[in-house]
Design an enzyme around this catalytic site. Sequence first.
Site, PDB file in Angstrom:
ATOM      1  N   GLU A 217      37.213  32.323  52.580  1.00  0.00           N
ATOM      2  CA  GLU A 217      37.761  33.659  52.824  1.00  0.00           C
ATOM      3  C   GLU A 217      36.922  34.488  53.789  1.00  0.00           C
ATOM      4  O   GLU A 217      35.716  34.670  53.595  1.00  0.00           O
ATOM      5  CB  GLU A 217      37.911  34.427  51.506  1.00  0.00           C
ATOM      6  CG  GLU A 217      38.566  35.796  51.679  1.00  0.00           C
ATOM      7  CD  GLU A 217      39.026  36.420  50.367  1.00  0.00           C
ATOM      8  OE1 GLU A 217      39.389  37.607  50.379  1.00  0.00           O
ATOM      9  OE2 GLU A 217      39.019  35.706  49.334  1.00  0.00           O
ATOM     10  N   LYS A 233      44.623  35.639  47.697  1.00  0.00           N
ATOM     11  CA  LYS A 233      45.029  35.935  46.317  1.00  0.00           C
ATOM     12  C   LYS A 233      46.225  35.068  45.993  1.00  0.00           C
ATOM     13  O   LYS A 233      47.214  35.047  46.725  1.00  0.00           O
ATOM     14  CB  LYS A 233      45.420  37.412  46.158  1.00  0.00           C
ATOM     15  CG  LYS A 233      44.327  38.304  45.616  1.00  0.00           C
ATOM     16  CD  LYS A 233      44.073  38.056  44.152  1.00  0.00           C
ATOM     17  CE  LYS A 233      42.824  38.749  43.650  1.00  0.00           C
ATOM     18  NZ  LYS A 233      41.690  37.826  43.557  1.00  0.00           N
TER      19      LYS A 233
END
Length: 413
Positions: A217, A233
């Site tokens: 990420e 997510k």
Amino acid sequence: MAHGKSTERMRKVGPYGVETLPQVRVDVPAAPTACRDTLTERARLHWHRHDGGDPAALAEEFLAAHGLPLHDLTRPAPTHHHSGVCGAALYLSAAAGAHLAGAPTTAPEPAPTLPDLTVVVYEHGPTRATPPAAPTPWWLGPWTESWTPRQHADAVAAVRAAIGRGDVYQTNLVGHAAAPYTGDPLPALRRLSALPGARYGGVLTGDGWAIGCASPETLIEVTDGHLITRPIKGTRPATPTGHTELLASAKERAEHIMIVDLERNDLARIARTGTVTVDDLFTVRRWCDLWQAESTVRATAADGLGLADLLRATCPGGSVTGAPKHAALTQITTLEPVGRGASMGALGWVTPGHIDLGLTIRTAAADTDLLHTWAGGGITWDSDAHAEVAEAAAKTAPIRATLAGHETHRPRR
């Protein structure tokens, strides 16, 4: 490190309290590939929360004092010369990020020797031919969790109750585990870089500690004033069924959109008006044996944006806090039994005109006696406690197996 001889392998070996194995390549996430074998450490800064002050301002001032001015990130990157200062590693803990956000951080840290801010400035030196070190016996003991599955589930229930009261919309809960070891932990931590999907794979070491990262990420990337963050997510097993389920899950999509909106707001604080956009919304990507949903949020930096304001706006990352961010952070410190240590912070490379910091999910750390891992997930009203416990276990399983020297990330058929 642990137990006698291994401590010698992690000893201080230079000025500024430099702690690193001598004559090894720089393995910091996002460091320029072409320079990694020719860098030497020039200066180092460590900061702990009990030192007081503003870590973001301290980092910016320290970098400027050592030839890396980052007061205006809108300036084009200068031509890179393979002489003089190259750039710097920058690490900021989740607790330091919460400090910048004005949120409480009262949970005890499981690895208190780790700093909350590290900045290491590197300069170019001669190409090094380093003979491989003799391998040392490696043993990793059993993992001890900081909370039981029942306690984790109870925390999920507490978040759902807070959502029902309107205190938060989403809170990210993170668990911790520690395992004893003997031998040199650096080869084990370096193995994390090879995990599939580890966009920010690498290590950073200090006096009596080391961090290994396999993060997919992007917390924040800046190139010539262009800002990018890539929040992740939503998780499912990396199977055809898991892919279909993730795309079809209303719960995962709602959780994801909430964090995308939070990241849009974070960037809007430091961007030119009207420049924040979202690309590739809810794109499914793979990390080890998991599918994860990712979006890309872009913006143009406001005039005069410096590193300190960038860190204040983006740390800690919204995907590991929740929304609203300050309320979620307040709840996190009451529910998580220990601090987040090296996880859920920032780690990467900074240089004038370019910043690339990964969010330290899928991250492990070593102190003199223990290896530490962290994993968690976002809790919404639709969360199922048992599913959340299982998701956290699925995220940390490849990390623990890799640290032990086992391969568990072969593609599934």
